[in-house]
Design a protein around this motif. Structure first.
Motif, short mmCIF file in Angstrom:
data_model
loop_
_atom_site.label_atom_id
_atom_site.label_comp_id
_atom_site.label_asym_id
_atom_site.label_seq_id
_atom_site.Cartn_x
_atom_site.Cartn_y
_atom_site.Cartn_z
N ILE A 1 -11.05 2.86 14.38
CA ILE A 1 -11.67 3.17 13.09
C ILE A 1 -12.40 4.50 13.17
O ILE A 1 -12.16 5.40 12.36
N VAL A 2 -13.29 4.63 14.15
CA VAL A 2 -14.16 5.81 14.19
C VAL A 2 -13.62 6.93 15.08
O VAL A 2 -14.13 8.05 15.02
N GLY A 3 -12.64 6.64 15.90
CA GLY A 3 -12.11 7.67 16.79
C GLY A 3 -12.98 7.89 18.00
O GLY A 3 -13.91 7.12 18.28
N GLU A 4 -12.70 8.95 18.72
CA GLU A 4 -13.43 9.24 19.96
C GLU A 4 -14.79 9.88 19.70
O GLU A 4 -15.66 9.87 20.55
N ASP A 5 -14.97 10.48 18.53
CA ASP A 5 -16.23 11.15 18.21
C ASP A 5 -16.86 10.49 16.98
O ASP A 5 -16.52 10.82 15.84
N PRO A 6 -17.78 9.54 17.19
CA PRO A 6 -18.37 8.83 16.06
C PRO A 6 -19.17 9.74 15.12
O PRO A 6 -19.24 9.49 13.93
N VAL A 7 -19.73 10.82 15.67
CA VAL A 7 -20.49 11.74 14.82
C VAL A 7 -19.53 12.45 13.86
O VAL A 7 -19.82 12.59 12.67
N LEU B 1 -18.37 1.61 3.28
CA LEU B 1 -18.34 1.46 4.74
C LEU B 1 -18.06 0.00 5.11
O LEU B 1 -17.24 -0.28 5.99
N ALA B 2 -18.71 -0.92 4.41
CA ALA B 2 -18.47 -2.35 4.64
C ALA B 2 -17.02 -2.71 4.32
O ALA B 2 -16.38 -3.46 5.07
N ASP B 3 -16.49 -2.17 3.22
CA ASP B 3 -15.08 -2.42 2.86
C ASP B 3 -14.16 -1.99 4.00
O ASP B 3 -13.25 -2.73 4.38
N LEU B 4 -14.40 -0.80 4.51
CA LEU B 4 -13.57 -0.26 5.59
C LEU B 4 -13.60 -1.17 6.81
O LEU B 4 -12.56 -1.51 7.38
N PHE B 5 -14.79 -1.60 7.20
CA PHE B 5 -14.91 -2.42 8.40
C PHE B 5 -14.41 -3.84 8.17
O PHE B 5 -13.85 -4.45 9.08
N GLU B 6 -14.57 -4.38 6.96
CA GLU B 6 -14.01 -5.70 6.67
C GLU B 6 -12.49 -5.68 6.74
O GLU B 6 -11.88 -6.56 7.36
N ALA C 1 -11.43 -5.24 10.40
CA ALA C 1 -11.61 -6.48 11.16
C ALA C 1 -10.52 -7.49 10.80
O ALA C 1 -9.96 -8.15 11.67
N ALA C 2 -10.20 -7.57 9.51
CA ALA C 2 -9.16 -8.50 9.06
C ALA C 2 -7.79 -8.13 9.64
O ALA C 2 -6.98 -9.01 9.93
N ASN C 3 -7.56 -6.84 9.83
CA ASN C 3 -6.29 -6.36 10.40
C ASN C 3 -6.29 -6.34 11.92
O ASN C 3 -5.29 -5.97 12.52
#
Length: 124
Positions: free
Chosen positions: A83-89, A66-71, A74-76
């Protein structure tokens, strides 16, 4: 006999320390994220800790991914909604499906299936 027990205790202690260090590194990575990405990952982490893997290694692997995805996002310059779309669940559930090991719901589903199989097997 006693040496086996002592070795087991040492392995448990050092394994626990290694897991804690890995978690602290994960938390340090989050501190480097932009505030909005950090807030999103904090919310996702809270949700995933309730519904995700119960085994420490699997859970930490999930959090690291999850951290890899967000890093990377964020870098891009990728926005949180992208990232999460309209429905975070829905995003969280899809992400969690990649880490089924140790999830309590998986164990309970298996337990239910086995119980029904045993009950059905005793039917005439």
């Amino acid at each position: 006999m006693a040496t086996g027990w002592i070795k087991q205790m040492i392995d448990m202690a050092t394994g626990g320390i290694a897991q804690k260090r890995r978690y602290w590194r994960y938390k340090a990575r989050l501190e480097q994220l932009p505030a909005n990405h950090r807030a999103a990952i904090d919310a996702l982490e809270r949700y995933m800790l309730h519904f995700g893997p119960g085994e420490a290694d699997s859970l930490q692997s999930m959090l690291d991914d999850l951290a890899d995805l967000f890093e990377q996002s964020a870098a891009n310059g990728t926005a949180v909604r992208a990232i999460v779309g309209e429905d975070p669940v829905e995003f969280a559930e899809a992400f969690l499906r990649n880490y089924p090991g140790g999830q309590w719901i998986s164990r309970e589903r298996e337990r239910l299936t086995n119980a029904i199989d045993r009950a059905a097997g005793s039917e005439p």
